[in-house]
Design an enzyme around this catalytic site. Structure first.
Site, mmCIF file in Angstrom:
data_model
loop_
_atom_site.group_PDB
_atom_site.id
_atom_site.type_symbol
_atom_site.label_atom_id
_atom_site.label_comp_id
_atom_site.label_asym_id
_atom_site.label_seq_id
_atom_site.Cartn_x
_atom_site.Cartn_y
_atom_site.Cartn_z
ATOM 1 N N ARG A 112 0.818 -1.215 0.000
ATOM 2 C CA ARG A 112 0.000 0.000 0.000
ATOM 3 C C ARG A 112 0.854 1.267 0.000
ATOM 4 O O ARG A 112 0.305 2.364 -0.116
ATOM 5 C CB ARG A 112 -0.949 -0.006 1.194
ATOM 6 N N ARG A 173 -2.264 0.022 14.029
ATOM 7 C CA ARG A 173 -1.568 -0.977 13.237
ATOM 8 C C ARG A 173 -0.075 -0.661 13.312
ATOM 9 O O ARG A 173 0.432 0.184 12.569
ATOM 10 C CB ARG A 173 -2.048 -0.964 11.782
ATOM 11 N N ASP A 266 -14.201 -3.906 13.265
ATOM 12 C CA ASP A 266 -14.987 -3.058 12.371
ATOM 13 C C ASP A 266 -16.470 -3.392 12.492
ATOM 14 O O ASP A 266 -17.327 -2.504 12.502
ATOM 15 C CB ASP A 266 -14.541 -3.241 10.928
#
Length: 346
Positions: A112, A173, A266
């Site tokens: 990413r 994270r 989530d």
């Protein structure tokens, strides 16, 4: 944009995720299944599946993976019209094992860096694309992607007239925070929000304060703080409108036959936000969070079909003893499994 405004707007990166075909190290997995993943789009999809108007705002490449993300997320009923396509940067992807994130066996490899989403900043995400909803949902993951993304979160959490309720999931994270700035930045952003979700374990890692009461002392600004404890109780610290002492509500998690833990946080946020939109009391908001998390825990991917609203409402209304006997396994949300027998006890 035509149509009624969204109830919830979620801003952040979504990626194509590759799920392993079997347990084991990434080096030993021979094949993967393509899916979608991203904390904010996960919440948007779960809310849309639960019958709410949800919008996801992000940035993807003009590649096939970007097409796949937009098509898949839109198929859940999420408004993706504010997503921008970047012709110069790719859509992010990642590979993971199926081991629990909390164990050393878990592996995840992100591709990413330099992604389209990492180019988001206040100029490329105009405030009018995220305004108008009742809730604006953000996570700490976005702050780790780039200086521009971090500036965007500071802009979206700035005090302003008519600001929607700002929901912030700390979502630490460690692999993304190469500059070591996570403790200070995430604490600052959380104190700019109205509703904060944080795990007791991540609060311990970030701020050396795993005790929920100590976490509240670090995060005094949010009107509502939800501290999750894995398979233990979730606590909601809610400050009344008159500014008096918090009302603290604790709700234990039901027993769940876990297939995969990825996406459960989530889902919990989505269940809690859904119940918040419906004006339910704190106990029921926490129970709906647990139930949505249980749906995610019993499937292998990031996203799970939530229980039907009537089904979840029935379970959330159980008395404390019956709630304590809940034992949910794979398939518990499926049609045809909603009789009393679907809740195993013992």
């Amino acid at each position: 944009m035509a149509g009624p405004p969204p109830e919830v707007v979620c801003v952040g990166e979504s990626m194509v995720t590759f799920l392993p075909s079997r347990p084991g190290r990434l080096a030993d997995v021979p094949a993967f299944t393509r899916a979608v993943g991203g904390a904010e789009s996960n919440v948007a999809c779960a809310l849309a599946a639960a019958g709410h108007r949800a919008r996801w705002v992000g940035r993807v490449g003009t590649d096939g993976f970007g097409d796949h993300l937009l098509d898949t997320i839109a198929a859940y009923g999420v408004d993706v019209r504010s997503v921008r396509r970047d012709p110069h940067r790719p859509t992010g992807v990642y590979f993971r094992t199926d081991a629990d994130r909390a164990t050393d066996a878990h592996e995840v490899v992100y591709y990413r860096a330099g992604s389209a989403a990492s180019a988001m900043d206040p100029a490329s995400v105009p405030y009018d694309t995220v305004a108008g909803g009742r809730i604006l949902h953000l996570t700490g993951i976005t702050a780790a992607l780039s200086p521009g993304c971090r500036a965007l979160l500071y802009e979206l959490t700035a005090p302003r007239a008519g600001r929607p309720l700002v929901s912030f999931d700390v979502n630490h994270r460690p692999a993304l925070w190469r500059d070591g700035g996570a403790p200070e930045v995430l604490l600052d952003l959380a104190n700019r929000a109205d509703l904060v979700f944080v795990g007791a374990d991540e609060a311990g890692r970030l701020w050396n304060t795993p005790d929920p009461g100590a976490v509240r002392a670090l995060l005094p600004a949010p009107r509502l703080l939800v501290v999750k404890s894995g398979d233990g109780p979730a606590l909601a610290h809610e400050r009344p409108a008159d500014g008096t002492a918090d009302t603290v509500t604790a709700v234990p998690a039901p027993r769940v036959d876990v297939v995969s833990t990825v996406g459960a946080g989530d889902a919990f946020a989505a269940g809690f936000l859904s119940a918040t939109l419906r004006g339910l009391p704190a106990r029921d908001r926490l129970r709906h969070g647990h139930l949505a998390a249980a749906a995610a825990l019993t499937v292998p991917g990031d996203l799970a079909a939530p229980p039907r609203r009537a089904h979840a409402d029935r379970l959330a209304a159980l008395d404390d003893a019956a709630w304590g006997r809940l034992h949910l396994g794979p398939g518990w949300t499926s049609a045809g499994t909603e009789a009393d027998e679907e809740v195993r006890t013992g």
